[in-house]
Design an enzyme around this catalytic site. Structure first.
Site, short mmCIF file in Angstrom:
data_model
loop_
_atom_site.label_atom_id
_atom_site.label_comp_id
_atom_site.label_asym_id
_atom_site.label_seq_id
_atom_site.Cartn_x
_atom_site.Cartn_y
_atom_site.Cartn_z
N ASN A 38 0.82 -1.22 0.00
CA ASN A 38 0.00 0.00 0.00
C ASN A 38 0.85 1.28 0.00
O ASN A 38 1.67 1.48 0.90
CB ASN A 38 -0.90 -0.04 1.25
CG ASN A 38 -2.14 0.80 1.10
OD1 ASN A 38 -2.39 1.40 0.05
ND2 ASN A 38 -2.93 0.85 2.16
N HIS A 123 -14.81 -5.04 11.16
CA HIS A 123 -14.37 -3.73 11.66
C HIS A 123 -15.54 -2.83 11.97
O HIS A 123 -16.07 -2.18 11.06
CB HIS A 123 -13.57 -3.01 10.58
CG HIS A 123 -12.20 -3.54 10.40
ND1 HIS A 123 -11.18 -2.76 9.94
CD2 HIS A 123 -11.66 -4.75 10.62
CE1 HIS A 123 -10.08 -3.48 9.88
NE2 HIS A 123 -10.34 -4.70 10.28
N ASP A 210 -7.38 -2.05 17.78
CA ASP A 210 -6.09 -1.79 17.12
C ASP A 210 -5.53 -0.45 17.60
O ASP A 210 -6.17 0.58 17.43
CB ASP A 210 -6.32 -1.76 15.59
CG ASP A 210 -5.01 -1.72 14.81
OD1 ASP A 210 -3.93 -1.63 15.43
OD2 ASP A 210 -5.07 -1.79 13.56
N GLU A 236 -3.94 -4.68 19.46
CA GLU A 236 -3.04 -4.86 18.31
C GLU A 236 -2.03 -3.73 18.23
O GLU A 236 -2.38 -2.57 18.47
CB GLU A 236 -3.93 -4.88 17.06
CG GLU A 236 -3.19 -5.02 15.77
CD GLU A 236 -4.17 -5.00 14.60
OE1 GLU A 236 -5.34 -5.43 14.77
OE2 GLU A 236 -3.77 -4.54 13.52
N GLU A 262 1.56 -7.11 11.33
CA GLU A 262 1.08 -6.78 9.98
C GLU A 262 2.13 -6.03 9.17
O GLU A 262 2.13 -6.10 7.95
CB GLU A 262 -0.23 -5.97 10.04
CG GLU A 262 -0.07 -4.58 10.61
CD GLU A 262 -1.37 -3.77 10.60
OE1 GLU A 262 -2.41 -4.34 10.96
OE2 GLU A 262 -1.33 -2.59 10.24
N HIS A 312 -3.21 -10.34 9.00
CA HIS A 312 -3.67 -9.07 8.46
C HIS A 312 -4.60 -9.33 7.28
O HIS A 312 -4.31 -10.18 6.45
CB HIS A 312 -2.42 -8.32 8.01
CG HIS A 312 -2.63 -6.91 7.60
ND1 HIS A 312 -1.71 -6.25 6.81
CD2 HIS A 312 -3.60 -6.01 7.86
CE1 HIS A 312 -2.12 -5.01 6.62
NE2 HIS A 312 -3.25 -4.83 7.25
N ASP A 316 -6.35 -3.46 1.55
CA ASP A 316 -5.19 -3.27 0.67
C ASP A 316 -4.48 -4.59 0.37
O ASP A 316 -3.49 -4.62 -0.36
CB ASP A 316 -4.21 -2.22 1.23
CG ASP A 316 -3.84 -2.42 2.68
OD1 ASP A 316 -4.72 -2.27 3.55
OD2 ASP A 316 -2.67 -2.72 2.96
N GLU A 339 -8.38 -11.51 9.98
CA GLU A 339 -9.02 -10.21 9.74
C GLU A 339 -9.71 -10.24 8.39
O GLU A 339 -9.17 -10.78 7.43
CB GLU A 339 -7.95 -9.10 9.75
CG GLU A 339 -8.52 -7.72 9.54
CD GLU A 339 -7.45 -6.63 9.53
OE1 GLU A 339 -6.25 -6.95 9.39
OE2 GLU A 339 -7.82 -5.45 9.65
C1 CS2 Z 1 -4.82 -1.88 9.90
C2 CS2 Z 1 -4.66 -1.66 8.42
O1 CS2 Z 1 -6.10 -3.76 9.26
C3 CS2 Z 1 -5.44 -3.24 10.16
O2 CS2 Z 1 -5.27 -3.73 11.26
O3 CS2 Z 1 -3.74 -1.70 10.72
O4 CS2 Z 1 -5.81 -1.00 8.00
C4 CS2 Z 1 -3.43 -0.85 7.97
O5 CS2 Z 1 -3.50 0.47 8.42
C5 CS2 Z 1 -3.36 -0.87 6.47
O6 CS2 Z 1 -3.42 -2.19 6.01
C6 CS2 Z 1 -2.09 -0.18 5.97
O7 CS2 Z 1 -1.96 -0.38 4.58
MG MG Z 2 -3.65 -3.08 12.30
#
Ligand code: CS2
Ligand code: MG
Length: 402
Positions: A38, A123, A210, A236, A262, A312, A316, A339
């Site tokens: 990303n 989320h 998170d 997290e 992640e 993760h 993205d 996730e």
């Molecule tokens: C985040 C992500 O999914 C998560 O836990 O930390 O949204 C992260 O910010 C992005 O993947 C960054 O590209």
């Molecule tokens: Mg995260």
């Protein structure tokens, strides 16, 4: 013997940017690998096109481990997200090809199912506490057994992880958006909304949160301690993971479980965290940690120390990574959670995936390989669109970890 005949790198933006590698063998079998990093997409695309694709043509697609060693050791320059994402794309595509040749889903080649489905977390977020509560209710109605909760911090008018509209997309601007941060305001506010969620809904689902690398070790210790009654599934990335002994300090103060990984890309990056039992869940994923071959190695190391997996899975990471993750999740004994943020319609028009959701769990169809196809024609409608992740600044103007 079939040989690798062609390897093509596609860059497209169906809803957001994705870099995809497609390998074709001399027998016409194709395999897909995700190569998306990303905000740094073109670095991986160039690594693949300019430095890896010329090495692939003519090689044996069956030798996945040898290919991994060849690309990792053969580069001399080691580790790092760009290198490991490029290697991951090749590795994932070769597993896809091996599955198609064998006529088996990839999870069968990894040893078969250890479980019937893969528990995911959704989320939930809100611009304020009532909006967060409504959103948690929505996820519960959809059958989620695990929900991450994030709310905007009033003093700074926002926070990472909070959706604007129906989609959460942090990489949304053509230059980095600069967002304010106040640790004091966050530490005062975040425990109150996690408590409000538990007060409203009780304890019959897993609650996650998170911290996104925002706290110092002692601040993270205080946070973990202050939310112990909420019985979080995990907190997290409580602090940046460069100094890994920092997690020892957090551990000394709280029983709130910790998830990290992640942003880490190799077994050597998580070795200390795992072998010193400084974390409970390792969040490395297929695309950023060297592919299926290397992720399995990380997860096997983690299993020795009772560290469970929690890959993760933000948007993205392309549907190719999500499918590969589900194949791995189905087959590892120490799976914890996956996730999952659903991709937008445009993304799914380009990536035809067999991953399906039902009652809080993901599964893959019984089809050979990973079960994802890339529609090159559809992708042409969505040209690359440069985007950056945001940057965080403290209220005095200095840069903070985003
Ligand atoms: C985040 C992500 O999914 C998560 O836990 O930390 O949204 C992260 O910010 C992005 O993947 C960054 O590209
Ligand atoms: Mg995260």
């Amino acid at each position: 013997m079939a040989k690798i005949e062609r390897a093509e790198v596609f860059i497209a933006s169906p809803g957001r940017n994705f870099v995809t590698l497609r390998i074709t063998t001399s027998d016409g079998v194709t395999g897909l690998g995700d190569a998306t990093l990303n905000g740094r997409e073109l670095a991986v695309a160039s690594y693949l096109r300019d430095h890896v694709v010329p090495l692939l043509v003519g090689r044996d697609p069956d030798r996945i481990e040898d290919m991994w060693q060849y690309l990792y050791r053969g580069a001399y320059w080691r580790r790092g997200p760009v290198t490991m994402t490029a290697i991951a794309a090749v590795d994932t595509a070769l597993w896809d090809i091996k599955g198609k040749i064998a006529g088996q889903p990839v999870y069968q080649l990894l040893g078969g199912r250890c479980r019937d489905g893969v528990m995911v977390y959704g989320h939930a977020s809100g611009a304020d506490v009532p909006a967060l509560i409504d959103d948690v209710a929505r996820f519960r109605d959809q059958g989620f057994k695990a929900i991450r909760a994030q709310a905007a911090v009033p003093e700074i008018g926002g926070s990472y992880g909070v959706r604007k509209g129906s989609v959460y997309e942090p990489a949304a601007t053509s230059l980095p958006d600069e967002q304010p941060w106040s640790t004091e305001a966050y530490l005062d506010f975040a425990p109150t909304y996690l408590e409000a969620v538990r007060d409203r809904f009780g304890f019959d689902f897993h609650l996650l949160h998170d911290i996104h690398h925002r706290l110092t070790p002692i601040e993270a210790a205080r946070f973990g301690k202050s939310v112990e009654e909420c019985r979080l599934f995990w907190m997290e990335d409580p602090t940046p993971a460069e100094n890994q002994d920092a997690f020892r300090l957090i551990r000394q103060h709280t029983t709130t479980p910790v998830a990290v990984g992640e942003a880490l890309s190799s077994i050597w990056d998580v070795q200390h965290l795992i072998t010193e039992q400084l974390i409970d869940y390792v969040r490395t994923t297929v695309v950023h940690a060297g592919g299926i071959t290397h992720l399995r190695r990380i997860f096997d190391l983690a299993a020795l120390y009772q560290v469970r997996t929690g890959s993760h899975g933000a948007t993205d990471l392309s549907p190719v990574t999500l499918a590969a993750a589900v194949h791995v999740d189905l087959s590892v004994p120490n799976f914890g959670i996956q996730e999952w943020m659903p991709h937008v319609r445009e993304t799914m028009e380009v990536f035809r995936s067999t991953v399906s959701y039902s009652d809080g769990m993901l599964d893959v169809a019984e089809v050979p390989g990973l079960g994802v196809e890339y529609d090159e024609k559809a992708a042409e409608r969505f040209p690359y669109d440069p985007r950056y992740l945001p940057v965080a600044r403290r209220l005095d103007g200095s840069v903070h970890d985003w």
